[in-house]
Design a protein around this motif. Sequence first.
Motif, mmCIF file in Angstrom:
data_model
loop_
_atom_site.group_PDB
_atom_site.id
_atom_site.type_symbol
_atom_site.label_atom_id
_atom_site.label_comp_id
_atom_site.label_asym_id
_atom_site.label_seq_id
_atom_site.Cartn_x
_atom_site.Cartn_y
_atom_site.Cartn_z
ATOM 1 N N LEU A 295 -5.228 3.660 0.584
ATOM 2 C CA LEU A 295 -4.713 2.632 1.482
ATOM 3 C C LEU A 295 -5.239 2.814 2.899
ATOM 4 C CD1 LEU A 295 -0.984 2.219 0.341
ATOM 5 C CD2 LEU A 295 -2.929 0.724 -0.118
ATOM 6 N N ALA A 296 -5.658 4.032 3.219
ATOM 7 C CA ALA A 296 -6.221 4.266 4.553
ATOM 8 C C ALA A 296 -7.545 3.542 4.734
ATOM 9 C CB ALA A 296 -6.413 5.769 4.789
ATOM 10 N N ASP A 297 -8.178 3.162 3.631
ATOM 11 C CA ASP A 297 -9.443 2.425 3.724
ATOM 12 C C ASP A 297 -9.231 0.989 4.185
ATOM 13 O OD1 ASP A 297 -10.856 4.641 2.888
ATOM 14 O OD2 ASP A 297 -10.846 4.057 0.771
ATOM 15 N N LEU A 298 -7.986 0.489 4.088
ATOM 16 C CA LEU A 298 -7.721 -0.862 4.574
ATOM 17 C C LEU A 298 -7.879 -0.897 6.087
ATOM 18 C CD1 LEU A 298 -4.551 -1.765 2.451
ATOM 19 C CD2 LEU A 298 -6.921 -2.409 1.998
ATOM 20 N N THR A 299 -8.220 -2.049 6.595
ATOM 21 C CA THR A 299 -8.443 -2.178 8.044
ATOM 22 C C THR A 299 -7.135 -2.274 8.815
ATOM 23 O OG1 THR A 299 -8.600 -4.595 7.834
ATOM 24 C CG2 THR A 299 -10.651 -3.323 7.656
ATOM 25 N N LEU A 300 -5.994 -2.266 8.111
ATOM 26 C CA LEU A 300 -4.702 -2.329 8.792
ATOM 27 C C LEU A 300 -4.386 -0.986 9.444
ATOM 28 C CD1 LEU A 300 -2.548 -4.106 6.040
ATOM 29 C CD2 LEU A 300 -3.638 -5.155 8.019
ATOM 30 N N PRO A 301 -3.735 -0.992 10.611
ATOM 31 C CA PRO A 301 -3.277 0.263 11.214
ATOM 32 C C PRO A 301 -2.331 1.002 10.269
ATOM 33 C CG PRO A 301 -3.152 -1.527 12.794
ATOM 34 C CD PRO A 301 -3.463 -2.153 11.472
ATOM 35 N N VAL A 302 -2.359 2.316 10.313
ATOM 36 C CA VAL A 302 -1.568 3.135 9.401
ATOM 37 C C VAL A 302 -0.085 2.801 9.501
ATOM 38 C CG1 VAL A 302 -0.876 5.486 8.828
ATOM 39 C CG2 VAL A 302 -3.254 4.999 9.419
ATOM 40 N N GLU A 303 0.422 2.606 10.732
ATOM 41 C CA GLU A 303 1.853 2.353 10.881
ATOM 42 C C GLU A 303 2.272 1.031 10.249
ATOM 43 O OE1 GLU A 303 -0.265 1.061 14.702
ATOM 44 O OE2 GLU A 303 -0.318 2.751 13.286
ATOM 45 N N ARG A 304 1.377 0.037 10.218
ATOM 46 C CA ARG A 304 1.713 -1.234 9.587
ATOM 47 C C ARG A 304 1.717 -1.106 8.063
ATOM 48 N NH1 ARG A 304 -2.147 -5.386 12.727
ATOM 49 N NH2 ARG A 304 -1.753 -6.617 10.813
ATOM 50 N N VAL A 305 0.806 -0.320 7.521
ATOM 51 C CA VAL A 305 0.820 -0.059 6.082
ATOM 52 C C VAL A 305 2.106 0.665 5.706
ATOM 53 C CG1 VAL A 305 -0.300 1.185 4.196
ATOM 54 C CG2 VAL A 305 -1.692 -0.011 5.883
ATOM 55 N N GLU A 306 2.489 1.638 6.506
ATOM 56 C CA GLU A 306 3.687 2.415 6.201
ATOM 57 C C GLU A 306 4.944 1.555 6.311
ATOM 58 O OE1 GLU A 306 5.759 5.165 4.567
ATOM 59 O OE2 GLU A 306 3.576 5.259 4.757
ATOM 60 N N SER A 307 4.954 0.576 7.213
ATOM 61 C CA SER A 307 6.106 -0.330 7.306
ATOM 62 C C SER A 307 6.304 -1.100 6.004
ATOM 63 C CB SER A 307 5.914 -1.306 8.473
ATOM 64 O OG SER A 307 5.937 -0.640 9.711
ATOM 65 N N VAL A 308 5.204 -1.496 5.381
ATOM 66 C CA VAL A 308 5.287 -2.188 4.088
ATOM 67 C C VAL A 308 5.738 -1.225 2.999
ATOM 68 C CG1 VAL A 308 3.950 -3.341 2.290
ATOM 69 C CG2 VAL A 308 3.583 -3.936 4.694
ATOM 70 N N MET A 309 5.138 -0.031 2.976
ATOM 71 C CA MET A 309 5.475 0.927 1.923
ATOM 72 C C MET A 309 6.938 1.346 1.996
ATOM 73 S SD MET A 309 2.804 1.031 0.168
ATOM 74 C CE MET A 309 3.306 2.335 -0.946
ATOM 75 N N ALA A 310 7.505 1.359 3.202
ATOM 76 C CA ALA A 310 8.921 1.705 3.327
ATOM 77 C C ALA A 310 9.807 0.694 2.622
ATOM 78 C CB ALA A 310 9.300 1.803 4.808
ATOM 79 N N LEU A 311 9.307 -0.523 2.432
ATOM 80 C CA LEU A 311 10.078 -1.576 1.776
ATOM 81 C C LEU A 311 9.889 -1.594 0.264
ATOM 82 C CD1 LEU A 311 9.343 -4.493 4.268
ATOM 83 C CD2 LEU A 311 11.523 -3.288 4.010
#
Length: 632
Positions: A295-311
């Motif tokens: 998922l780190a390969d996505l161009t999204l900032p890490v904190e935004r990816v983690e906000s989704v994963m928290a859900l």
Amino acid sequence: MDAAERLVQKIETLSRMFTDAEPASLRTGYLADPSSGHPVLQGSTATALVPRWNAHPSGLLVPATSVPPAPIDLGAAYLTPDEIFGFELPADYAVRQLERLPLEGVIRFCARVLNALELPGVSVQAVEAHFAGEWLDEPVRSRVRNLLRDQTRRLLVPQALMLLARRAMEVSPDTVPDNLPDGDIVGALFNLTQTMGHYPDPGPNVITDRPGTLGREIIANQHFHRIWSVPGVLARYARRWLQLPAEHHGEPGMVDLSKTYQDCTGARLEDLAAVAGYLWLRTTMGRFVIEPGELADLTLPVERVESVMALIANDLPGMQEAVRTERPEQRTEWSFDPFQQWPVIRLPEDRLLVLDPRHLISRAFGWLPICDIEFPPPGRTKPTGHRQTAARAKQTLRHCSEVYVSEVLHAMTRDEGTTRRVYDDADLKAAYTAPGQRIADAAIDYPGTWIVIEVTTTQLRREAATAVPGASQIDDIDKLVDELDQIDATIAALRGDEAALTGAPAAGDRRFLPLLVLPEGFPVNPITLTVIRERARRKGLFPKPDTDPVEIVDIEELEMIEALQEASGPSLLDILRSKQSGSLCNAAVRDHILHVMRVRPDAPARHAGLLDSALKPLVNALPQPHQSPSTS
């Protein structure tokens, strides 16, 4: 002539009957099979390709094998251990095996099978043949493969796999001591198929206005196995969640769903689409475990990816706690709430596992994101006026769903230019203004018939969808029956003064067909349709003989008909009428289309653009391939 000579003569006569109509060179060139069920053509040893013919009411001769399907033909029965192994397993066999199997291994096992069943274009029969060959030894393997020649039998049962995962969360350890023998995970799975679905009192066999115990189970079964296409879900997501709220911005009660989602959850709706879309895309490639760092390969900032994963994600201890703390009185063999809330499981060493791709798609692109707005994640400060905001968001999605249905109706009937066929609720309200007049959401004018439509986003509550004992299913059905009041009142208004709506008097006698549209789906089967029609009759609805039985469709079925219309196929009225006179008159409309009409419609043409919109966040988040500088 003695008896022996007469026998020889008889044999010669029979031989000529079987062989005189074929060239002599073929008489010994192949083997015939004159067994029961394989009749041969007279004068030949050739087996008849079509053994028997039946006369249709029209006089047309059709093969006897072309028997219209009955509702019971639509179901499949799973194999049980006594059929597979030749004996039943002890009732506690699954638990005893799971106690000797590590939790992560069980979850991986379940995910592997569930994901294999959802691979695009996969044949269920091929998947079952693969796992039968992998799991079973001879002679059991051959026995199972012979049983699976019956297309109505199944080896792999998604419900049993989900039950296995749920049971493992309760009893399987994190690790197993080396001195213990390995548990039998395949036997544990089959043991669940042996024990599930057994009830001491199945209830009444004759269904009238209540589903009973058996009916309750059938409703939950159909809800669990409901069929929908992923492209269709994505297309409707783009229209209902993204485009329509923007187009109707500023109208009373409407909110920006994307902004509201971010305000309530801290995550962006487009990020949810990107991350969930990426994980789902991986499952279509046969990968249900996502390696660390992907998922780190996505161009999204890490904190935004983690906000989704928290859900949408939870780790194994969190899943164990969620399963163990479920209320016992709310738990049935159809309840898998933690797996639907968190379709992604965090494994040790930062790996991610998608248990069932269907849960992931539904969680990110269906109705469920509304639950994130209503119930923000723990630790998230609710915005001011959260309760009113959540209510407006839900109402916005309901309204957008109704608008979407209207768009499908107009597209389906090609209602454009000078041709007027669909009348929306605004038209009906303008035509029929008597005090207290109840109005349906739409009416479609077909030659000789009005289809009068009510759209409701009412869904089965959790208790009804999972067969919790009690009155929940009847209560939900009664909500649908209440929605039929508007149709009945609109039919009465049309019957009394059609010209008020159309500007022209009715041409001859008119018939009316009540149609209830549930965008989020509803398990339509002989039980639910019988119960709804009977409860409507007892309420005094649709009493006149000019009104056909009520039908129920979901949005995917309407889109199937829309696609058929694009291919110059039968109209909505034609399909509903043929269904009501067909062998599946009490089944779902999709069953009639697929199994009686025997057509598989493509997606409507407008889905292409909607899919682009739905997948745009994913496309934007994917790393772009490196391009070398152009040279002059």
